[in-house]
Design a protein around this motif. Structure first.
Motif, PDB file in Angstrom:
ATOM      1  N   GLU A 222       0.799  -1.012  -0.018  1.00 25.05           N
ATOM      2  CA  GLU A 222       0.043   0.068   0.051  1.00 25.05           C
ATOM      3  C   GLU A 222       0.776   1.285   0.005  1.00 25.05           C
ATOM      4  N   LYS A 223       2.002   1.352   0.604  1.00 21.43           N
ATOM      5  CA  LYS A 223       2.749   2.376   0.867  1.00 21.43           C
ATOM      6  C   LYS A 223       3.459   2.403  -0.475  1.00 21.43           C
ATOM      7  N   GLN A 224       3.962   1.417  -1.450  1.00 20.62           N
ATOM      8  CA  GLN A 224       4.386   1.631  -2.646  1.00 20.62           C
ATOM      9  C   GLN A 224       3.317   1.904  -3.645  1.00 20.62           C
ATOM     10  N   ARG A 225       2.084   1.695  -3.370  1.00 23.70           N
ATOM     11  CA  ARG A 225       1.113   2.235  -4.139  1.00 23.70           C
ATOM     12  C   ARG A 225       0.655   3.572  -3.978  1.00 23.70           C
ATOM     13  N   VAL A 226       0.590   4.067  -2.841  1.00 27.91           N
ATOM     14  CA  VAL A 226       0.440   5.323  -2.396  1.00 27.91           C
ATOM     15  C   VAL A 226       1.711   6.223  -3.136  1.00 27.91           C
ATOM     16  N   GLU A 227       2.875   6.005  -2.709  1.00 28.70           N
ATOM     17  CA  GLU A 227       3.879   6.522  -3.367  1.00 28.70           C
ATOM     18  C   GLU A 227       4.083   6.624  -4.846  1.00 28.70           C
TER      19      GLU A 227
END
Length: 592
Positions: A222-227
């Motif tokens: 999710e962090k990668q997706r948000v970034e």
């Protein structure tokens, strides 16, 4: 007590993960514990065979008993090593069954061994009976802990190791058998109850750890997706800002040039500058419309009208439109005739194919051929657009479907597009539930495809909107409601030049307007009118005051997803700024 633990184990409500989610980790722990257990059992069996009295009546069975344990133990250790080295779905699938069988075998061998080797309890062999009983209890305890991670292995080992001695103890008479039978029952119940409780605790701990690992992985994704979303948003805004500034800059220069030419009275140059300004406005409008399309598609408000229609008619229409353009660019455009009818939205599907053909013409990079055709795949048809151009590298094939992403155009020349076409068709295809595909090799060209369902009934039911519908110039009274004075003035001037009687206001009072102008034939209203007033509410109030449904058009520059979804549900047609004057004139004419 045992029933309590069994109920807790069998009716355990707290597990959130399936067995498959923790199977690999459970197998890892079980392989370590059972490997240690199997090795220990083989060594103990070897020890028993060495110390077993040679004059005992059962001494001739000890070698076979030891050999069977050694064979099964070596097989199990080999299977564990093979699974650790080459973990495959097959070994993973067979693991629970083999584990249960091997544990059952070892339990039975030691239980049957007690019956076989402790058959004589006279004074000569009583020490042997006691020693073997103690060893059996030790093997049983070690086996319970070795199989603690797999309940079937645990239970099967427990039953197979103690049932033969228990049955033998209750059948035979004597103080030794009575003592051993009673103590074995107590020991088995206590150890099994403890093991079941420990099994539940360990499985809970394992599942919690796996849940945390899964949660950590999901958080990382999710962090990668948000970034990535943040990066895409930044890139989107930067590219949009650049591409919007270009035509605006050109318009600013053209405006200054036009002012000078008006003073000089140079009519020819004035007309040329006006033509250039119209081209810049068209480019600006095209970019804004493309951005609006993306916003509407993301909001899920694209109207879909599925129909059954002949694909060949669509191919022919595309060929007639783009063949001259391709020929001018030194390219050949062809299509393969087909008799199939497909089920889709003809307007949106044509939009997808139109974009793919335009891209092929723009980005061919060398003289070549563009081919449209269809390839049948069971109940679907894969419509393909082939070209033998420069191709797209594999690492770029996913990126080209992102907004404003363009290959070989770092200068962002407008003649090569703005990089929104593929992003739009990907969203359209998703809305139509059609698959978009791409196959390409650098230097060999590209094959873009869209997969559509073949119609079950091969009959045409398409109703295509007329592209050349003409309307005679209407005359009537138009009410314009707009809180921006420049837009209000420009609309007043334009409508007046078209021959309309124009009523304008930026602070509408519906009842007063209808009282003075009961003959209003059309309403143009901005959506956001300030002071909590919106165009939808004002139009409904005007219609109520006039006691009739006055044709209306709602205009707005707000393209937020929530507003788009809200306006699409209203019964009032909506157009998003900037609006083409030609389209506005045609729309008003069609409602008068």
């Amino acid at each position: 007590m045992l029933s309590t633990w069994l109920k807790r184990l069998l009716l355990h409500p707290r597990r959130k993960l399936s067995a498959a989610d923790v199977l690999d980790e459970r197998i890892r722990h079980e392989s370590i514990s059972t490997a240690i257990g199997a090795s220990g059992v083989m060594l103990i069996a070897l020890f028993v065979s060495l110390i077993f009295p040679k004059d005992a009546p059962q001494a001739h069975y000890i070698s076979a008993w030891l050999l069977l344990q050694l064979v099964v133990g070596v097989f199990w250790l080999g299977f564990i090593a093979q699974h650790a080295k080459h973990r495959t779905p097959r070994t993973r699938r067979w693991w629970p069954y083999l584990s249960t069988i091997v544990c059952s075998f070892y339990g039975f061998m030691w239980g049957a061994g007690w019956v076989l080797f402790v058959g004589n309890t006279d004074s000569t062999h009583v020490q042997l009976a006691v020693m073997f009983s103690i060893i059996l209890c030790g093997v049983f305890t070690g086996g319970v802990f070795a199989t603690i991670f797999h309940l079937p292995s645990l239970l099967s080992f427990t039953l197979c190791s103690f049932m033969p001695p228990l049955i033998s103890s209750f059948i035979n008479s004597g103080i030794f058998y009575f003592w051993f039978g009673a103590s074995s029952v107590i020991y088995m119940i206590a150890t099994t109850a403890f093991a079941l409780n420990l099994h539940t605790f360990l499985m809970d701990t394992l599942e919690q750890r796996e849940e945390k690992a899964l949660l950590a992985q999901q958080l990382a994704e999710e962090k990668q997706r948000v970034e990535q979303v943040s990066y895409d948003k930044t890139r989107f805004l930067a590219a949009a800002s650049h591409d919007l500034r270009q035509p605006l800059q050109a318009l600013h220069f053209f405006q200054q040039s036009l002012e000078v030419l008006i003073k000089q009275g140079n009519v020819t140059e004035q007309q040329r500058i006006l033509g250039n300004m119209e081209a810049s406005i068209t480019a600006l409008n095209g970019l804004l419309n493309a951005m609006l399309d993306i916003s509407r598609l993301d909001a899920g408000t694209l109207p879909i009208q599925r129909q059954i229609f002949p694909l060949n008619a669509l191919f022919r229409r595309l060929y007639q439109q783009y063949e001259p353009i391709a020929a001018e660019a030194g390219l050949t455009l062809r299509y393969v005739d087909t008799s199939l009818h497909i089920e889709s939205d003809p307007t949106q599907l044509e939009r997808i194919l139109r974009n793919l053909v335009e891209n092929a013409i723009k980005h061919m990079g060398k003289p070549g051929c563009i081919l449209l055709g269809g390839r049948r795949c069971e109940q679907h048809l894969r419509i393909e657009v082939w070209d033998n151009g420069v191709g797209i590298p594999l690492q770029e094939q996913e990126s080209i479907f992102r907004e404003f992403y363009q290959l070989h155009n770092p200068e962002r020349k407008r003649s090569r597009g703005v990089g929104l076409g593929l992003a739009i068709i990907k969203r359209i295809a998703a809305a139509l539930e059609h698959d978009i595909g791409l196959q390409s090799r650098p230097g060999k060209g590209c094959v873009f495809s869209v997969t559509v369902p073949i119609a079950v009934q091969q009959t045409s039911s398409i109703i295509m909107p007329s592209q050349n519908k003409s309307t005679s110039p209407p005359r009537g009274k138009v009410l314009v409601i707009e809180d921006d004075r420049d837009v209000l003035e420009s609309l007043h001037t334009l409508l007046h030049l078209w021959g309309y009687t124009v009523v304008t206001t930026f602070e509408p009072d519906p009842a007063a307007i209808i009282a003075v102008h009961p003959d209003i034939a059309f309403i143009i209203s901005d959506y956001q009118l300030g002071a909590g007033v919106n165009g939808v509410k004002v139009i409904h109030q005007l219609r109520q005051a006039a006691k009739k449904t006055i044709p209306a058009l709602l205009i707005t520059g707000n393209t937020s997803s929530l507003l788009i979804e809200l306006l699409e549900k209203s019964s009032i047609p909506v157009s998003y700024k900037p609006i083409s004057p030609k389209e506005l004139k045609k729309f008003i004419g069609s409602h008068n």
